[in-house]
Write a protein that holds these residues in place. Sequence first.
Motif, PDB file in Angstrom:
ATOM      1  N   LEU A  81     -54.937 157.905  -5.504  1.00 55.26           N
ATOM      2  CA  LEU A  81     -55.702 158.692  -6.405  1.00 55.26           C
ATOM      3  C   LEU A  81     -55.297 160.531  -5.319  1.00 55.26           C
ATOM      4  O   LEU A  81     -55.660 161.320  -5.374  1.00 55.26           O
ATOM      5  CB  LEU A  81     -56.877 159.166  -7.059  1.00 55.26           C
ATOM      6  CG  LEU A  81     -56.552 157.331  -8.096  1.00 55.26           C
ATOM      7  CD1 LEU A  81     -58.270 157.156  -9.153  1.00 55.26           C
ATOM      8  CD2 LEU A  81     -55.631 158.110  -9.652  1.00 55.26           C
ATOM      9  N   ALA A  82     -55.705 160.270  -4.561  1.00 54.17           N
ATOM     10  CA  ALA A  82     -56.646 161.468  -3.658  1.00 54.17           C
ATOM     11  C   ALA A  82     -55.305 162.250  -2.630  1.00 54.17           C
ATOM     12  O   ALA A  82     -55.169 162.545  -2.050  1.00 54.17           O
ATOM     13  CB  ALA A  82     -57.577 160.382  -2.188  1.00 54.17           C
ATOM     14  N   HIS A  83     -54.194 160.618  -2.713  1.00 49.36           N
ATOM     15  CA  HIS A  83     -53.302 161.437  -1.998  1.00 49.36           C
ATOM     16  C   HIS A  83     -51.764 160.673  -2.875  1.00 49.36           C
ATOM     17  O   HIS A  83     -51.270 160.439  -3.183  1.00 49.36           O
ATOM     18  CB  HIS A  83     -52.519 160.128  -0.776  1.00 49.36           C
ATOM     19  CG  HIS A  83     -53.474 159.884   0.236  1.00 49.36           C
ATOM     20  ND1 HIS A  83     -52.793 161.227   1.157  1.00 49.36           N
ATOM     21  CD2 HIS A  83     -54.605 159.989   0.619  1.00 49.36           C
ATOM     22  CE1 HIS A  83     -54.067 160.881   1.911  1.00 49.36           C
ATOM     23  NE2 HIS A  83     -54.798 159.898   1.374  1.00 49.36           N
ATOM     24  N   PRO A  84     -51.778 161.886  -3.982  1.00 55.62           N
ATOM     25  CA  PRO A  84     -50.755 162.368  -5.161  1.00 55.62           C
ATOM     26  C   PRO A  84     -49.142 161.743  -4.825  1.00 55.62           C
ATOM     27  O   PRO A  84     -48.270 161.334  -5.615  1.00 55.62           O
ATOM     28  CB  PRO A  84     -51.243 163.637  -5.972  1.00 55.62           C
ATOM     29  CG  PRO A  84     -51.719 163.808  -5.121  1.00 55.62           C
ATOM     30  CD  PRO A  84     -52.516 163.160  -4.487  1.00 55.62           C
ATOM     31  N   ASP A  85     -49.033 163.023  -3.164  1.00 55.89           N
ATOM     32  CA  ASP A  85     -47.874 162.646  -2.545  1.00 55.89           C
ATOM     33  C   ASP A  85     -47.124 161.598  -2.203  1.00 55.89           C
ATOM     34  O   ASP A  85     -46.482 161.409  -1.773  1.00 55.89           O
ATOM     35  CB  ASP A  85     -48.102 163.486  -1.551  1.00 55.89           C
ATOM     36  CG  ASP A  85     -48.769 163.415  -0.197  1.00 55.89           C
ATOM     37  OD1 ASP A  85     -50.094 163.114  -0.858  1.00 55.89           O
ATOM     38  OD2 ASP A  85     -47.978 163.918   0.448  1.00 55.89           O
ATOM     39  N   CYS A  86     -47.823 160.549  -2.322  1.00 56.19           N
ATOM     40  CA  CYS A  86     -47.401 159.345  -1.948  1.00 56.19           C
ATOM     41  C   CYS A  86     -46.846 159.103  -2.864  1.00 56.19           C
ATOM     42  O   CYS A  86     -45.572 157.492  -2.311  1.00 56.19           O
ATOM     43  CB  CYS A  86     -48.754 158.080  -1.800  1.00 56.19           C
ATOM     44  SG  CYS A  86     -49.585 158.198  -0.217  1.00 56.19           S
ATOM     45  N   GLY A  87     -46.276 159.327  -3.883  1.00 57.60           N
ATOM     46  CA  GLY A  87     -45.550 158.847  -5.360  1.00 57.60           C
ATOM     47  C   GLY A  87     -46.123 157.332  -5.704  1.00 57.60           C
ATOM     48  O   GLY A  87     -45.654 156.774  -6.536  1.00 57.60           O
ATOM     49  N   LEU A  88     -47.778 157.092  -5.539  1.00 62.72           N
ATOM     50  CA  LEU A  88     -48.082 155.972  -7.017  1.00 62.72           C
ATOM     51  C   LEU A  88     -49.330 155.876  -7.108  1.00 62.72           C
ATOM     52  O   LEU A  88     -49.767 157.124  -6.824  1.00 62.72           O
ATOM     53  CB  LEU A  88     -48.295 154.803  -5.403  1.00 62.72           C
ATOM     54  CG  LEU A  88     -47.482 154.777  -4.464  1.00 62.72           C
ATOM     55  CD1 LEU A  88     -47.937 152.437  -3.654  1.00 62.72           C
ATOM     56  CD2 LEU A  88     -46.214 153.680  -5.819  1.00 62.72           C
ATOM     57  N   THR A  89     -49.033 156.131  -8.780  1.00 59.61           N
ATOM     58  CA  THR A  89     -50.058 156.581  -9.729  1.00 59.61           C
ATOM     59  C   THR A  89     -50.574 155.435  -9.969  1.00 59.61           C
ATOM     60  O   THR A  89     -50.015 154.757 -11.234  1.00 59.61           O
ATOM     61  CB  THR A  89     -49.816 157.587 -10.455  1.00 59.61           C
ATOM     62  OG1 THR A  89     -48.722 158.341 -10.388  1.00 59.61           O
ATOM     63  CG2 THR A  89     -50.898 158.092 -11.622  1.00 59.61           C
ATOM     64  N   PRO A  90     -52.223 154.628  -9.812  1.00 59.08           N
ATOM     65  CA  PRO A  90     -52.864 153.971 -10.887  1.00 59.08           C
ATOM     66  C   PRO A  90     -52.944 153.735 -11.842  1.00 59.08           C
ATOM     67  O   PRO A  90     -53.612 154.261 -12.339  1.00 59.08           O
ATOM     68  CB  PRO A  90     -53.970 154.094  -9.877  1.00 59.08           C
ATOM     69  CG  PRO A  90     -54.149 154.592  -8.353  1.00 59.08           C
ATOM     70  CD  PRO A  90     -52.900 155.689  -8.598  1.00 59.08           C
ATOM     71  N   ALA A  91     -52.697 153.363 -12.680  1.00 59.12           N
ATOM     72  CA  ALA A  91     -52.469 152.766 -13.835  1.00 59.12           C
ATOM     73  C   ALA A  91     -54.155 151.802 -14.499  1.00 59.12           C
ATOM     74  O   ALA A  91     -54.484 151.870 -15.459  1.00 59.12           O
ATOM     75  CB  ALA A  91     -51.334 152.284 -14.608  1.00 59.12           C
ATOM     76  N   GLY A  92     -54.424 150.888 -13.307  1.00 53.91           N
ATOM     77  CA  GLY A  92     -55.455 150.102 -14.077  1.00 53.91           C
ATOM     78  C   GLY A  92     -55.902 148.932 -12.631  1.00 53.91           C
ATOM     79  O   GLY A  92     -54.284 148.938 -12.111  1.00 53.91           O
ATOM     80  N   PHE A  93     -56.227 147.746 -13.154  1.00 51.86           N
ATOM     81  CA  PHE A  93     -56.609 147.208 -12.362  1.00 51.86           C
ATOM     82  C   PHE A  93     -55.850 145.160 -13.225  1.00 51.86           C
ATOM     83  O   PHE A  93     -56.543 145.890 -14.055  1.00 51.86           O
ATOM     84  CB  PHE A  93     -58.039 147.115 -12.271  1.00 51.86           C
ATOM     85  CG  PHE A  93     -59.040 147.754 -11.333  1.00 51.86           C
ATOM     86  CD1 PHE A  93     -58.826 147.866  -9.506  1.00 51.86           C
ATOM     87  CD2 PHE A  93     -59.714 148.750 -11.964  1.00 51.86           C
ATOM     88  CE1 PHE A  93     -59.094 149.029  -8.834  1.00 51.86           C
ATOM     89  CE2 PHE A  93     -59.826 149.968 -10.474  1.00 51.86           C
ATOM     90  CZ  PHE A  93     -60.054 150.222  -9.239  1.00 51.86           C
ATOM     91  N   ILE A  94     -56.370 144.687 -12.479  1.00 51.53           N
ATOM     92  CA  ILE A  94     -56.558 143.312 -12.607  1.00 51.53           C
ATOM     93  C   ILE A  94     -56.342 142.239 -12.032  1.00 51.53           C
ATOM     94  O   ILE A  94     -56.884 142.348 -11.489  1.00 51.53           O
ATOM     95  CB  ILE A  94     -54.498 142.843 -12.956  1.00 51.53           C
ATOM     96  CG1 ILE A  94     -53.345 143.706 -13.543  1.00 51.53           C
ATOM     97  CG2 ILE A  94     -54.444 141.307 -13.603  1.00 51.53           C
ATOM     98  CD1 ILE A  94     -51.767 142.864 -13.459  1.00 51.53           C
ATOM     99  N   ASP A  95     -57.741 141.743 -12.799  1.00 49.28           N
ATOM    100  CA  ASP A  95     -58.754 141.135 -12.806  1.00 49.28           C
ATOM    101  C   ASP A  95     -58.745 139.741 -12.249  1.00 49.28           C
ATOM    102  O   ASP A  95     -57.826 139.282 -12.880  1.00 49.28           O
ATOM    103  CB  ASP A  95     -60.020 140.727 -14.090  1.00 49.28           C
ATOM    104  CG  ASP A  95     -61.023 139.893 -12.976  1.00 49.28           C
ATOM    105  OD1 ASP A  95     -61.216 140.359 -11.679  1.00 49.28           O
ATOM    106  OD2 ASP A  95     -62.354 140.044 -14.112  1.00 49.28           O
ATOM    107  N   VAL A  96     -59.011 139.419 -10.770  1.00 48.82           N
ATOM    108  CA  VAL A  96     -58.606 137.692 -10.500  1.00 48.82           C
ATOM    109  C   VAL A  96     -59.841 137.126 -10.320  1.00 48.82           C
ATOM    110  O   VAL A  96     -59.354 136.383  -9.983  1.00 48.82           O
ATOM    111  CB  VAL A  96     -57.648 138.351  -9.225  1.00 48.82           C
ATOM    112  CG1 VAL A  96     -56.097 138.698  -9.125  1.00 48.82           C
ATOM    113  CG2 VAL A  96     -58.733 138.782  -7.945  1.00 48.82           C
ATOM    114  N   SER A  97     -61.150 137.235 -10.489  1.00 44.75           N
ATOM    115  CA  SER A  97     -61.836 136.791 -10.374  1.00 44.75           C
ATOM    116  C   SER A  97     -62.435 136.083 -12.102  1.00 44.75           C
ATOM    117  O   SER A  97     -61.658 135.981 -12.885  1.00 44.75           O
ATOM    118  CB  SER A  97     -63.494 137.877 -10.657  1.00 44.75           C
ATOM    119  OG  SER A  97     -63.497 138.622 -11.960  1.00 44.75           O
ATOM    120  N   PRO A  98     -62.729 134.720 -11.905  1.00 42.03           N
ATOM    121  CA  PRO A  98     -62.961 133.673 -13.070  1.00 42.03           C
ATOM    122  C   PRO A  98     -64.308 134.540 -14.131  1.00 42.03           C
ATOM    123  O   PRO A  98     -64.804 135.421 -13.440  1.00 42.03           O
ATOM    124  CB  PRO A  98     -63.529 132.328 -12.774  1.00 42.03           C
ATOM    125  CG  PRO A  98     -63.928 132.888 -11.038  1.00 42.03           C
ATOM    126  CD  PRO A  98     -63.765 134.523  -9.983  1.00 42.03           C
ATOM    127  N   GLY A  99     -63.581 134.048 -14.954  1.00 41.08           N
ATOM    128  CA  GLY A  99     -64.628 133.971 -16.323  1.00 41.08           C
ATOM    129  C   GLY A  99     -64.432 134.782 -17.020  1.00 41.08           C
ATOM    130  O   GLY A  99     -63.373 136.226 -16.383  1.00 41.08           O
TER     131      GLY A  99
END
Length: 497
Positions: A188-206
């Motif tokens: 998010l701090a480096h928009p020039d990298c060309g990658l915009t996070p859309a969200g997280f995918i949880d890998v923890s159980p439960g």
Amino acid sequence: MFEHAGLGPDSPRPAGSLFRPSLRTPEILSTGVRRQLIAAAALFFGDLLAGAVALSIAPLAAVLLSFMSWAELAVWLRSQFPLLLVLLIGIGAAFGLYRPGLRNLMERFRLRAVVTLLFMFAAILLALPKVSAAIALTVPLGGVLSFILAVWIEHMIAALLMSRGLWGLAVAILGNGEASRAAACQLLAHPDCGLTPAGFIDVSPGPGVQGGYADAGELSLLGAVDRHRRDRVDALVVADSRDLPHAQEALSRSGARRILLLNRTDGLATFGFQVRHFDGCVGLEFSMQTRRSNLWLKRLIDLAVGLPLFVLTVPLVFSFALAIKLVDPGPAFYSQKRVGYRGRTVNVLKLRTMYRDAEARLERVLASDPALEAHWKRYFKMPKDPRVLPTLGNFLRRTSLDELPQLWNVIRGDMSLVGPRPFPRYHLDAFDSEFTALRTTVPPGLTGLWQVSSRSDGDLQVQRAQDSFYIRNRSLWLDVYVLLATVPAVIKGQGAK
């Protein structure tokens, strides 16, 4: 790698919340295809414009040098111009220049150089055996001009698209641990990298992690790895290798086609590393050698570029000097002692953009406003600086034209065209001793990576990260990139105060 993508251990977290309120997951995912199409179209038409201008100027040079007549020029524009333009754009398209991907602007620069060289080789090859002096001049000159113009236009397009949230691929971040959250913050701090996070995918159980970062208005938790909604993202980012076993399942559900594995490589030169393949393993080879021949070549480039620029800008510099004396009588030039190569003191020349009693004005302002004093200690810059001469001073600083006298420092060998900007001692003392020692291992520069970065308004941590990246990854390729990127940065007044 964080540093290779402009992400380093010293990069700061954005102020306030971990995530930008303007980046909402549904909006990012719903506009992903549209964003890619807009970016691809803008890059395509930018190259089309650059190529058309360059391939029109190049034959004019051949006419002026008597390699081609005006009648031959008209025939060339009707027959050769469209062919060469299609060839240039076609090679660029074949190498993915107009396909949004995981390359940042520096990586695209190197790819564009390869495309330009292939274009020149293919154009000469197609002209055999009828290569004339006119073609031998026109094709290389057209290629070089199109390369330079395309780099400038691309930077302007990227800045425009970034400002409208239309630059970059939508990516999902696998995992929601500390490394994943840090990766989201960095991207998010480096928009020039060309990658915009859309969200997280949880890998923890439960049932999944519940936290403030999953609230509406911030970066969302897309769901668990085995039951998250089928949102379309372009790539899956893995910041913690322990989450990698979950990547295949996350890929199939998210619709992503690529995985980007991020890993810190603190202190290593990451620009231009080599990928090595072993049985079921991938190795990254880093080179820590700096060729001494590059230092001599760098000096030759400084003289070859600096001397003509100095001669061309002398009338402009003295015109500004006269204007300064009219606005505020006194010396139009001043020199400031700064720390240079191997810790030597460098008298850096500048056009005066401040009142003669600038230091006294600064002391009065800082003493009267604790908030401004804190801002000064963090950035060593000040909004609406009361020391700066009205209109003229602001213009010179915004366009960096006040730095033009430093071309004389470059010619003398005190500075280079590209390198970390020389800091006053008080500015350098704000950093740790390790970084200050690292900075003295290279000559200071008239322009630098920090100045052309999208984060040129950053604080001391940003300056440290950008300068460290440049010093550890310095090369002639990187110097040429910074030199060309300086022009659009100056036009935008980027980071100048």
